[in-house]
Scaffold this active site. Structure first.
Site, PDB file in Angstrom:
ATOM      1  N   LYS A 210       0.833  -1.204   0.000  1.00  0.00           N
ATOM      2  CA  LYS A 210       0.000   0.000   0.000  1.00  0.00           C
ATOM      3  C   LYS A 210       0.867   1.253   0.000  1.00  0.00           C
ATOM      4  CE  LYS A 210      -3.621   0.086   2.694  1.00  0.00           C
ATOM      5  NZ  LYS A 210      -4.496   0.228   3.893  1.00  0.00           N
ATOM      6  N   GLU A 216      10.192  -5.578   3.925  1.00  0.00           N
ATOM      7  CA  GLU A 216      10.447  -6.884   3.327  1.00  0.00           C
ATOM      8  C   GLU A 216      10.051  -6.892   1.853  1.00  0.00           C
ATOM      9  OE1 GLU A 216       9.018  -7.583   7.634  1.00  0.00           O
ATOM     10  OE2 GLU A 216       8.513  -6.272   5.946  1.00  0.00           O
ATOM     11  N   GLY A 273      -4.957  -5.057   5.693  1.00  0.00           N
ATOM     12  CA  GLY A 273      -4.163  -6.023   4.937  1.00  0.00           C
ATOM     13  C   GLY A 273      -4.757  -7.410   4.905  1.00  0.00           C
ATOM     14  N   ARG A 274      -5.213  -7.902   6.043  1.00  0.00           N
ATOM     15  CA  ARG A 274      -5.750  -9.269   6.091  1.00  0.00           C
ATOM     16  C   ARG A 274      -7.163  -9.361   5.530  1.00  0.00           C
ATOM     17  NH1 ARG A 274      -4.791  -6.880  10.737  1.00  0.00           N
ATOM     18  NH2 ARG A 274      -6.383  -6.564  12.342  1.00  0.00           N
ATOM     19  N   HIS A 390      -2.380 -38.322  10.298  1.00  0.00           N
ATOM     20  CA  HIS A 390      -1.167 -39.124  10.500  1.00  0.00           C
ATOM     21  C   HIS A 390      -0.056 -38.302  11.152  1.00  0.00           C
ATOM     22  CE1 HIS A 390      -2.481 -42.783   8.355  1.00  0.00           C
ATOM     23  NE2 HIS A 390      -3.250 -41.926   7.706  1.00  0.00           N
TER      24      HIS A 390
END
Length: 552
Positions: A210, A216, A273-274, A390
């Site tokens: 944004k 990062e 963001g999410r 499993h």
């Protein structure tokens, strides 16, 4: 306005009294007790293409009445209306929360603080459609005249988890010959692994940030830029505009990077963001599956929005799931929830929900700044179903902690391999039944006696083969994993998170805990790569920095 402390409310106190009276009952007994209608009919409902069976929960009609009373006392209905109307319910950042507007039709129009929200959203969607159609048809060409074969989405958090999860989930809808890659980790191994698979002449990079300053993302973006210029034969900086597009609001930053502003797809500060996969952050999704299918994805979410807005609390799927979560977290003290999708293409869905739920509701401070006296968000974890069976299902069956499970499955498969879907559903349904029923000592003993095992061996093995059961679960079914059903599924969990945040009286839409780590990392990066700073950390951190400086 901030609410009365949850633990002091009349409905919460009534639930405490109810819990004390029913906490020792078992799910097996609840199913064994004759009821009309049967539990499956009492505790199930349909909405927006999804079916929820919540009969295997430790609830009765009386329990649900208490929980619905709690929701009403905590003003869930009025808070819901405030969110859809664009009120600034994100109080710490003074922002509206309007991800629902991203998937709503253009009419009726929504205007918030003078912004023509509906018109702006659909203008961006039209730009996404135009770009998507050009790239998928092969009319968008790279600098060498070749069409795009690979798309690399560079983002982090919601700018990565959302589109990556959706692209995997909609794998059968992806265009043949168009390959999607996702890079989020600042660890160079993530970027390096992708760059080794792609050709600079036929690769498009989608930079999703944004502010266009996310540390990062921008480190990875510049690494991709350098790689393109160094590895593309005769590639020049002017060619960047054919191979890089941005999902951002920072026109100056995007332009300085070398991306044509016409190839910048904006969104707004009321898109968290999410909650952003519905926005231009979903550009990679539209490129992968086509704009028509992306529109179906949005429509499925909107169908769940409409259900959430209009259905009475007693028949409201997100509300019911939220209240069950409150019941287990704040009364039974169950501290985690496991997500078990019985569909390989939903492999990233548990990770997606980890951010959605834990970044939203992983907080201990109420809206008024006071410390909460109740537990909030549980730990969310999981994996695709039969793989989990499993691995960690042993703990779910016989561990000392009880973990509620959400089973998610489709009735029909996306493939045509015979036998697989029936086996998959058999496992899904069997696990939910086993968690509910368990196997008592008498049943274990009778089973071994029928096999002719000696009495001494039976006595030794009974404790190991006994399952207490009474492990609650939901089962969510859909006919198939279509774009619309996936949209509805995600929106279901979004609204579940919202309801729980309202009941706990927290802001589900900020993430200050994330910001602290970012600030500290920036300071330490300077110390690792620049002039050593005075010892300003604890001895452990100073020692780690010193070791790293020698290696870098």
């Amino acid at each position: 306005m901030p609410q009365t402390a949850l633990h002091t409310t009349a409905s919460f106190q009534a639930l405490h009294a109810h819990y004390a009276a029913v906490k020792d009952r078992s799910l097996r007994d609840l199913f064994a007790t004759a009821s009309a209608p049967p539990r499956f009919e009492q505790f199930s409902l349909k909405a927006a293409g999804l079916f929820l069976d919540y009969a295997k929960n430790n609830v009765t009609p009386e329990t649900m009445e208490h929980l619905f009373a709690l929701a009403r006392e905590r003003q869930v209905e009025s808070r819901r209306a405030a969110m859809f109307a664009g009120e600034k319910i994100n109080t710490t950042e003074h922002r509206a929360v309007l991800h629902t507007a991203l998937r709503a039709p253009a009419q009726p129009a929504l205007v918030v603080d003078g912004q023509q929200v509906s018109a702006d959203v659909h203008a961006v969607l039209q730009r996404i459609k135009t770009f998507t159609d050009a790239l998928r048809s092969g009319t968008w060409l790279g600098y060498s005249g070749k069409p795009v074969t690979d798309i690399v989405n560079i983002g982090i958090g919601g700018s990565d988890l959302g589109p990556k999860m959706v692209c995997q989930a909609l794998r059968p809808y992806q265009q043949t010959g168009l390959h999607l890659h996702f890079v989020s980790n600042v660890d160079g191994d993530d970027m390096d692994a992708v760059l080794q698979q792609v050709d600079p002449r036929t690769t498009l990079f989608v930079i999703a940030s944004k502010t266009f300053t996310t540390a990062e993302t921008m480190m990875n973006a510049h690494s991709a830029r350098n790689w393109f210029l160094q590895n593309g034969a005769d590639a020049r900086e002017s060619d960047l505009r054919k191979h890089f597009v941005a999902v951002s609001t920072n026109v100056e930053g995007v332009t300085a990077f070398g991306i044509d502003p016409d190839n910048m797809f904006p969104f707004w500060d009321w898109v968290g963001g999410r909650y952003s996969v519905w926005s231009s952050i979903g550009l990679s999704v539209a490129l992968a599956v086509g704009f028509d299918q992306f529109s179906e994805f949005l429509a499925g979410a909107h169908a769940m929005d409409q259900h959430f807005q209009s259905a009475p609390l007693e028949q409201n799927m997100p509300v019911i799931m939220a209240l069950l979560g409150i019941w287990y977290r704040d009364f039974f003290d169950y501290r985690s929830v496991s997500i078990a999708p019985y569909h390989q293409d939903l492999g990233n869905f548990p990770s997606y929900l980890q951010q959605l739920e834990m970044e939203s509701n992983g907080k201990r401070v109420a809206l008024d700044g006071s410390t909460l006296e109740v537990a909030t968000c549980p730990i969310i974890w999981g994996n695709v179903g039969t793989n989990g069976q499993h691995a960690y299902f042993q703990l779910l069956h016989q561990g000392s902690d009880i973990t509620p499970v959400d089973f998610i499955a489709t009735l029909t498969a996306s493939h045509h391999l015979p036998g697989h879907q029936a086996a998959l559903l058999a496992n899904c349904f069997a696990q939910s039944e086993a968690f509910m029923r368990g196997k008592n000592a008498e049943e274990v003993q009778a089973e071994m006696q029928a096999k002719g095992m000696p009495a001494e061996q039976i006595a030794a093995l009974v404790p190991h083969r006994t399952f207490l059961g009474n492990r609650p679960s939901n089962t969510i079914l859909m006919e198939a994993l279509t774009p619309a059903n996936l949209g509805a599924l995600i929106a279901l969990y979004e609204h579940k998170v919202f309801v729980q945040g309202v009941i706990w009286d927290i802001n589900s839409f900020d993430q200050w805990g994330v910001e602290l780590g970012k600030a500290l990392a920036s300071n330490i990066l300077n110390e690792l790569t620049g002039t050593p700073a005075p010892h300003s950390h604890d001895s452990s951190t100073n020692g780690l920095i010193a070791m790293a400086r020698k290696a870098l």
